[in-house]
Design a protein around this motif. Structure first.
Motif, PDB file in Angstrom:
ATOM      1  N   ILE A   1       2.208   4.214  -6.491  1.00 57.85           N
ATOM      2  CA  ILE A   1       3.177   4.581  -6.922  1.00 57.85           C
ATOM      3  C   ILE A   1       4.768   3.858  -7.728  1.00 57.85           C
ATOM      4  N   LEU A   2       4.281   2.251  -8.240  1.00 58.11           N
ATOM      5  CA  LEU A   2       4.796   1.861  -8.528  1.00 58.11           C
ATOM      6  C   LEU A   2       4.464   2.225 -10.634  1.00 58.11           C
ATOM      7  N   ALA A   3       2.930   2.473 -10.487  1.00 63.84           N
ATOM      8  CA  ALA A   3       2.613   2.745 -12.204  1.00 63.84           C
ATOM      9  C   ALA A   3       3.618   3.490 -12.992  1.00 63.84           C
ATOM     10  N   ASP A   4       4.231   4.266 -12.498  1.00 61.60           N
ATOM     11  CA  ASP A   4       4.947   4.780 -13.348  1.00 61.60           C
ATOM     12  C   ASP A   4       6.452   5.095 -13.384  1.00 61.60           C
TER      13      ASP A   4
ATOM     14  N   THR B   1      -1.532   8.105   5.891  1.00 65.67           N
ATOM     15  CA  THR B   1      -0.157   7.764   5.529  1.00 65.67           C
ATOM     16  C   THR B   1      -0.730   7.524   3.947  1.00 65.67           C
ATOM     17  N   ILE B   2      -1.142   6.187   3.856  1.00 64.65           N
ATOM     18  CA  ILE B   2      -1.775   5.124   2.642  1.00 64.65           C
ATOM     19  C   ILE B   2      -2.812   5.989   1.869  1.00 64.65           C
TER      20      ILE B   2
ATOM     21  N   ILE C   1       8.091   4.714   3.456  1.00 66.57           N
ATOM     22  CA  ILE C   1       7.184   4.771   4.676  1.00 66.57           C
ATOM     23  C   ILE C   1       6.242   3.769   5.140  1.00 66.57           C
ATOM     24  N   LEU C   2       5.388   3.425   3.669  1.00 65.28           N
ATOM     25  CA  LEU C   2       4.969   2.664   3.197  1.00 65.28           C
ATOM     26  C   LEU C   2       5.593   1.160   4.583  1.00 65.28           C
TER      27      LEU C   2
ATOM     28  N   LEU D   1       4.417  -0.971   8.289  1.00 62.81           N
ATOM     29  CA  LEU D   1       3.458  -2.094   7.409  1.00 62.81           C
ATOM     30  C   LEU D   1       4.472  -2.783   9.363  1.00 62.81           C
ATOM     31  N   GLN D   2       6.209  -2.362   8.841  1.00 62.39           N
ATOM     32  CA  GLN D   2       6.775  -3.530   9.903  1.00 62.39           C
ATOM     33  C   GLN D   2       6.552  -3.280  10.937  1.00 62.39           C
TER      34      GLN D   2
END
Length: 209
Positions: free
Chosen positions: A72-75, A180-181, A86-87, A91-92
């Protein structure tokens, strides 16, 4: 539990003793009454599973979460804050689980061993076979509350009546979180298929207590 005289095939070290922990479907399972006698390899594995139990999630899930976040953070120009939220929420939410049954099975597999195993070392492949065998031969409630594993998880017997229902809820949540992941990963199909093919928490069939 009484000490046993018919010991597993592997030789015990001087001064060490094991005890019969429980019997399931005709197979005896043993443990070290003194955990300090447990070999460091088996002990380190037990510690890693205890950590998963404390965090309410498995290492595999955390690794998949990190991979999804990296993609997600690659670009920087295409970062989707909604997908990140959402991710993070998933996790929470896992932190709110009382216990994840699958992790308890993993912990039991390393703490209790049969006559064919090396008491001081843990075989991950054989450990998974034991888990599948327990799920097939015992209901979740029988395994958690009729074996010594309940002594490793404080408060486990406090929700005895709702254990089966709780397990089903956790499974549904797990499936949704993995989906989701997987939807965030470019190579998600192998990951999702491996999760779908994994044995259910309650095994292929149930038995009454």
């Amino acid at each position: 539990m009484k000490s046993i005289f018919r010991r597993p095939a592997h030789q015990l070290r001087p001064g060490h003793k094991i005890e019969l922990a429980f019997t399931a479907n005709g197979i005896d399972y043993y443990h070290f009454p003194d955990v300090l006698s447990m070999g460091f390899e088996r002990a380190l594995t037990a510690l890693s599973f205890y950590e998963e139990l404390r965090m309410r999630t498995t290492r595999e899930y955390l690794e998949a979460h990190c991979r999804a976040m990296r993609e997600i953070l690659a670009d920087p120009k295409k970062i989707d804050v909604y997908r990140i939220s959402i991710l993070n929420k998933n996790l929470q939410d896992r932190l709110g689980l009382i216990v994840e049954p699958e992790i308890v099975y993993k912990l039991a597999a390393v703490m209790y061993f049969d006559q064919t195993e090396d008491p001081y070392r843990y075989d991950f492949a054989y450990g998974q076979k034991k888990i599948e065998r327990w799920k097939k031969d015992l209901s979740l409630k029988s395994f958690f509350l009729s074996t010594p594993i309940k002594n490793l998880i404080p408060g486990l017997d406090s929700f005895e009546e709702n254990l089966e229902n709780y397990s089903e809820v956790v499974k549904v949540l797990n499936d949704k979180m993995w989906e989701t992941i997987s939807s965030q990963l470019s190579d998600s199909l192998p990951l999702l298929e491996s999760v779908r093919k994994s044995p259910s928490l309650n095994g292929s069939r149930r038995r009454s207590n």
